[in-house]
Design a protein around this motif. Structure first.
Motif, PDB file in Angstrom:
ATOM      1  N   HIS A 394      34.003  57.815   7.345  1.00 47.54           N
ATOM      2  CA  HIS A 394      34.371  57.531   8.738  1.00 47.54           C
ATOM      3  C   HIS A 394      34.623  56.039   8.919  1.00 47.54           C
ATOM      4  O   HIS A 394      35.572  55.632   9.581  1.00 47.54           O
ATOM      5  N   LEU A 395      33.752  55.237   8.324  1.00 51.78           N
ATOM      6  CA  LEU A 395      33.916  53.785   8.483  1.00 51.78           C
ATOM      7  C   LEU A 395      35.150  53.283   7.744  1.00 51.78           C
ATOM      8  O   LEU A 395      35.789  52.329   8.185  1.00 51.78           O
ATOM      9  N   PHE A 396      35.488  53.951   6.638  1.00 46.99           N
ATOM     10  CA  PHE A 396      36.732  53.570   5.950  1.00 46.99           C
ATOM     11  C   PHE A 396      37.904  53.706   6.919  1.00 46.99           C
ATOM     12  O   PHE A 396      38.755  52.824   7.021  1.00 46.99           O
ATOM     13  N   PHE A 397      37.939  54.816   7.672  1.00 45.73           N
ATOM     14  CA  PHE A 397      39.042  55.018   8.621  1.00 45.73           C
ATOM     15  C   PHE A 397      39.001  53.999   9.752  1.00 45.73           C
ATOM     16  O   PHE A 397      40.036  53.516  10.196  1.00 45.73           O
ATOM     17  N   CYS A 398      37.794  53.669  10.231  1.00 49.28           N
ATOM     18  CA  CYS A 398      37.682  52.686  11.316  1.00 49.28           C
ATOM     19  C   CYS A 398      38.281  51.341  10.908  1.00 49.28           C
ATOM     20  O   CYS A 398      39.093  50.761  11.630  1.00 49.28           O
ATOM     21  N   VAL A 399      37.863  50.845   9.738  1.00 47.02           N
ATOM     22  CA  VAL A 399      38.349  49.532   9.307  1.00 47.02           C
ATOM     23  C   VAL A 399      39.854  49.594   9.034  1.00 47.02           C
ATOM     24  O   VAL A 399      40.612  48.717   9.446  1.00 47.02           O
ATOM     25  N   SER A 400      40.293  50.675   8.364  1.00 49.30           N
ATOM     26  CA  SER A 400      41.712  50.774   8.007  1.00 49.30           C
ATOM     27  C   SER A 400      42.594  50.854   9.234  1.00 49.30           C
ATOM     28  O   SER A 400      43.677  50.267   9.269  1.00 49.30           O
ATOM     29  N   ILE A 401      42.134  51.579  10.259  1.00 43.25           N
ATOM     30  CA  ILE A 401      43.031  51.736  11.407  1.00 43.25           C
ATOM     31  C   ILE A 401      43.189  50.404  12.130  1.00 43.25           C
ATOM     32  O   ILE A 401      44.254  50.080  12.647  1.00 43.25           O
ATOM     33  N   GLY A 402      42.122  49.594  12.095  1.00 39.06           N
ATOM     34  CA  GLY A 402      42.245  48.252  12.668  1.00 39.06           C
ATOM     35  C   GLY A 402      43.260  47.439  11.884  1.00 39.06           C
ATOM     36  O   GLY A 402      44.122  46.747  12.441  1.00 39.06           O
ATOM     37  N   LEU A 403      43.154  47.534  10.562  1.00 32.01           N
ATOM     38  CA  LEU A 403      44.050  46.794   9.668  1.00 32.01           C
ATOM     39  C   LEU A 403      45.507  47.187   9.898  1.00 32.01           C
ATOM     40  O   LEU A 403      46.392  46.334  10.043  1.00 32.01           O
ATOM     41  N   TRP A 404      45.770  48.496   9.959  1.00 28.35           N
ATOM     42  CA  TRP A 404      47.155  48.952  10.120  1.00 28.35           C
ATOM     43  C   TRP A 404      47.671  48.710  11.538  1.00 28.35           C
ATOM     44  O   TRP A 404      48.864  48.450  11.728  1.00 28.35           O
ATOM     45  N   ALA A 405      46.780  48.782  12.528  1.00 28.96           N
ATOM     46  CA  ALA A 405      47.203  48.451  13.895  1.00 28.96           C
ATOM     47  C   ALA A 405      47.671  47.001  13.927  1.00 28.96           C
ATOM     48  O   ALA A 405      48.652  46.659  14.596  1.00 28.96           O
ATOM     49  N   TYR A 471      30.096  50.541  16.811  1.00 33.63           N
ATOM     50  CA  TYR A 471      30.189  49.881  15.510  1.00 33.63           C
ATOM     51  C   TYR A 471      31.594  50.060  14.941  1.00 33.63           C
ATOM     52  O   TYR A 471      32.154  49.163  14.317  1.00 33.63           O
ATOM     53  N   GLY A 472      32.165  51.246  15.188  1.00 31.49           N
ATOM     54  CA  GLY A 472      33.521  51.531  14.709  1.00 31.49           C
ATOM     55  C   GLY A 472      34.524  50.540  15.252  1.00 31.49           C
ATOM     56  O   GLY A 472      35.395  50.047  14.525  1.00 31.49           O
ATOM     57  N   ILE A 473      34.413  50.213  16.549  1.00 36.90           N
ATOM     58  CA  ILE A 473      35.366  49.268  17.144  1.00 36.90           C
ATOM     59  C   ILE A 473      35.174  47.871  16.561  1.00 36.90           C
ATOM     60  O   ILE A 473      36.128  47.163  16.272  1.00 36.90           O
ATOM     61  N   ALA A 474      33.896  47.496  16.366  1.00 38.34           N
ATOM     62  CA  ALA A 474      33.631  46.169  15.808  1.00 38.34           C
ATOM     63  C   ALA A 474      34.233  46.035  14.410  1.00 38.34           C
ATOM     64  O   ALA A 474      34.864  45.025  14.090  1.00 38.34           O
ATOM     65  N   VAL A 475      34.078  47.082  13.570  1.00 35.64           N
ATOM     66  CA  VAL A 475      34.634  46.961  12.218  1.00 35.64           C
ATOM     67  C   VAL A 475      36.158  47.130  12.221  1.00 35.64           C
ATOM     68  O   VAL A 475      36.837  46.628  11.338  1.00 35.64           O
ATOM     69  N   ALA A 476      36.701  47.809  13.236  1.00 38.14           N
ATOM     70  CA  ALA A 476      38.166  47.885  13.333  1.00 38.14           C
ATOM     71  C   ALA A 476      38.736  46.489  13.600  1.00 38.14           C
ATOM     72  O   ALA A 476      39.747  46.083  13.022  1.00 38.14           O
ATOM     73  N   ALA A 477      38.052  45.732  14.476  1.00 40.82           N
ATOM     74  CA  ALA A 477      38.478  44.360  14.744  1.00 40.82           C
ATOM     75  C   ALA A 477      38.380  43.539  13.475  1.00 40.82           C
ATOM     76  O   ALA A 477      39.254  42.719  13.154  1.00 40.82           O
TER      77      ALA A 477
END
Length: 757
Positions: A394-405, A471-477
């Motif tokens: 789940h956290l992999f997706f959170c960080v990646s989606i921030g990166l790709w956004a 936490y998901g939003i923080a790691v997406a940033a």
């Protein structure tokens, strides 16, 4: 537990930070091999001298470059030192405020108290939190100032070297400018990571097992970073744009002389401004974003199962992502400097865009590895009073989606601000009928450019929140900022190329060289806009994460828009970006007014100035810019710093939550539209000047009516794209991080008005 042991984590993080610093110094060494001086050992073969077809003596040109570079460097250094003198006073005052407010939460008692979240155990006293938050604030502020200052030093070191390399071809000049940008990117990301890591280790000596208190006090680091960035951005932005607008209006529109003509009295101030605004300001700004997203993620993790079960490796997940980011960016940089050589002007922009794509793809792989090795396969995360069960993918997706956004925002910005695409060409075309249509088209373009980035941010928020709560939003940033070294490299590249063009013009180099530096500069405008897009997008995610941390720390169960307390906060918060923009725009306007009068006065009173027989008084213009920016940066800064304190103390945490939400929602829109409108106007002007296509030729040449209309648009866009737009993202983040730092005080003593009404 994850597969990465605690000992290995403690080696990995500082090691990759040191690798980043060493790589930056290596790039610096490579740039320094280009000699700037009047000696004949310049390695100039006869072939090069032939290339200067206007018969400009090479040795003279080289000496002139060195002189101009020196003047710019001295101007930038003295301005920053003066600015830092003022800021050190502010730092001390604000540090005292933090200590007094937080210390008074429990009446300055030194007794241990029950933890806020982990109810059964004892935590360190509130007084310790006050002292350590203050210390973290000072450390963050110092690192931020250092980031900006180092960036400025490198940029003023590299600008003349880029000009001299442009004599050998556009590829050589590109590599020099890009390398210098990389020096700044790597120094900043590595320094930020290293200082944060060392701070955590030192604080741990006192806090021991009280991780909750430890990471709460670390949030001061983000506050320090952003508060310096705000003043750096606003002060630098006012400085650079006062000079730019003054130089353009009198030089290009009234006197019909080229942009960086040495006869123009404001020309040195304009070039100094690029370094203090775009480089030092941008450096501090992105450092602030980076520090805050790390602090938000660490704070939320410390009150989740990671912190409670003391899983050190999982707790350090945000720091490990940043360390992998440094290594990924290092590989990416080699693509631009060593693996692909640029032979033609048309290859510049694709090469810079390739940087973004390569770093994003490599980083996605890096994130997958980190998520798999550093995290336990299942764990729980704090979700407003409940615990949410989360798996490591789940956290992999959170960080990646921030990166790709981030990549989507970067590309959208590029589409709307680069003169290779129809939006900017339409704006340029509208210049045929004068400045008014140009302004209308430009504003429309800016508003339209908000749509895709907002959807990208919205999707990133929805996905990351659904998967891993706050936490998901923080790691997406953090994901969006994980490739910060590359982002900063292509961003700092812009002002360096801009300066190089200015130096070429002032040193009287041939038309051919000026064309090359112009091509580098036009690409630089677009990359600067991409950099601002990243800064704004990450600011939105960071401040949402900080907002979530604030809400949980202040003990608010839900933020209900229908309660009047919250709604008044919401509507006032949404107004703040406009108030702030009004202040910064007016500051630029009034400073530019003084500058225009001074430049006109010199043209009218110094005999022989237009003919090039007399030298203008550059120092006077530098002084006008300096005085204006130091005086004018205080009111906007005070607005941002005082709003959370006043709202929290007088109206309480719920109203403050409304203010934060309102400023976030409206600030992002205003910031994106302002910075893209300004970037588009600037490149529409460049499009007409370059005359590269048939369409552009019908609008040109320099000095035509369409060109003058384009210059006016560019001048209006200057304060939008370089002062108010980029400062707004700091407004959003700074208010959120400040509220988080002061949350214990507001929760205990806030809302005075409602208590007694």
């Amino acid at each position: 537990m994850g597969m990465l042991s605690e000992g290995l984590t403690q080696v990995l993080i500082p090691a990759s930070a040191l690798v980043g610093i060493v790589f930056a110094l290596l790039q610096w060494y490579l740039v320094s091999k280009v000699k700037v001086s009047g000696d004949s050992s310049n390695g100039l073969s006869d072939k090069l001298i032939e290339e200067e077809e206007d018969g400009v003596n090479n040795r003279e040109a080289s000496i002139k470059c060195a002189e101009i570079q020196h003047a710019i460097s001295v101007g930038a250094t003295s301005f920053l030192f003066t600015q830092y003198k003022y800021l050190s006073v502010f730092m001390c005052v604000f540090a005292a405020i933090i200590f007094l407010f937080l210390g008074s939460v429990k009446g300055f008692s030194t007794k241990s108290e029950p933890c806020t979240y982990n109810k059964g155990s004892l935590c360190k006293p509130a007084l310790a939190n006050a002292a350590f938050s203050t210390l973290a604030f000072l450390l963050g502020a110092l690192t931020s100032v250092l980031s900006g200052f180092l960036g400025m030093k490198i940029a003023t070191y590299a600008n003349a070297r880029t000009t001299l390399e442009a004599r050998k071809g556009v590829g050589k000049a590109f590599v020099t400018a890009f390398r210098s940008g990389a020096v700044m990117g790597f120094l900043l990301s590595a320094n930020g990571l290293l200082v944060l890591y060392i701070t955590i280790i030192l604080f741990k000596l006192y806090y021991g097992d009280d991780w909750e208190g430890l990471y709460e006090s670390i949030t001061g680091y983000g506050l320090g970073g952003s508060s310096m960035a705000l003043f750096g951005r606003v002060g630098g932005g006012i400085y650079t744009k006062a000079a730019d607008v003054g130089a353009d209006l009198v030089g290009k529109v009234e006197r019909n002389i080229p942009e960086d003509d040495p006869r123009n009295p404001a020309v040195i101030a304009d070039n100094v401004g690029d370094n203090v605004g775009d480089i030092a300001g941008m450096g501090s700004d992105l450092f602030g974003s980076y520090a805050e997203s790390s602090c938000a993620a660490l704070f939320v993790a410390s009150i989740s199962s990671f912190g409670i079960s003391h899983d050190y490796t999982a707790m350090s997940f945000p720091l490990i992502i940043s360390s992998v980011g440094i290594v990924v960016c290092l590989v990416t940089t080699l693509f631009a400097t060593d693996l692909f050589e640029i032979k033609d002007v048309s290859e510049i922009e694709p090469s810079l865009k390739r940087q973004l794509v390569v770093s994003t793809i490599l980083m996605t792989v890096g994130i997958a590895m980190v998520s798999f090795f550093a995290l336990p396969s299942e764990f729980t995360l704090f979700n407003f009073g409940t615990e949410k069960a989360v798996k490591n993918w789940h956290l992999f997706f959170c960080v990646s989606i921030g990166l790709w956004a981030g990549l989507v925002i970067g590309y959208t910005t590029e589409y709307y601000t680069s003169n290779a695409y129809s939006p900017v060409q339409d704006v340029a075309d509208s210049c045929r009928t004068g400045a008014a249509t140009n302004v209308i088209f430009g504003l429309a373009l800016g508003y339209k450019s908000v749509i895709i980035p907002i959807f990208a941010i919205a999707i990133a928020i929805y996905v990351s929140f659904s998967l891993a709560a706050m936490y998901g939003i923080a790691v997406a940033a953090l994901g969006m900022l994980s490739t910060i070294a590359t982002g900063l490299a292509i961003d700092a590249y812009g002002p360096i190329s801009d300066n190089a063009g200015g130096i070429a013009e002032m040193a009287g180099m041939s038309h051919k060289i000026r064309e090359r530096t112009d091509a580098l500069d036009a690409a630089g405008n677009t990359t600067a806009a991409i950099g601002k897009g990243f800064a704004i997008g990450s600011a939105a995610l960071v401040s949402l994460a900080l907002f979530g941390a604030f809400v949980s720390r202040a003990g608010i169960k839900t933020v209900d828009v229908l309660t009047p307390k919250v709604f008044i906060g919401l509507i006032v918060g949404a107004m703040l970006p406009y108030w702030f923009s009004a202040m910064t725009m007016k500051s630029v306007g009034s400073a530019a007014l003084k500058m225009v009068e001074e430049v006109r006065r010199q043209f009218n009173t110094i005999p022989g100035l237009m003919e090039g027989r007399a030298k203008p008084d550059y120092a006077n213009c530098v002084k006008i810019s300096t005085d204006a920016s130091l005086r004018e940066m205080i009111p906007p800064g005070a607005l941002v710093m005082l709003t959370p304190l006043i709202a929290g103390t007088l109206f309480g945490v719920e109203t403050l939550a409304g203010v934060l939400a309102g400023s976030l929602v409206s600030g992002v829109q205003v910031a994106i539209s302002a910075s893209n409108t300004g970037g588009a106007w600037d490149n529409a002007k460049k499009y007409i000047e370059a005359g590269a296509s048939e369409h552009a030729k019908t609008l040109g040449p320099k000095g035509s009516d369409a060109h003058k209309a384009a210059v006016i648009g560019d001048t209006i866009g200057d304060p939008l794209k370089d002062t108010s737009g980029p400062s707004l993202n700091i407004l959003i983040k700074l208010m959120a991080v400040e509220s988080l730092v002061f949350a214990p005080f507001f929760a205990a003593h806030g809302g005075l008005l409602f208590k007694y009404l």
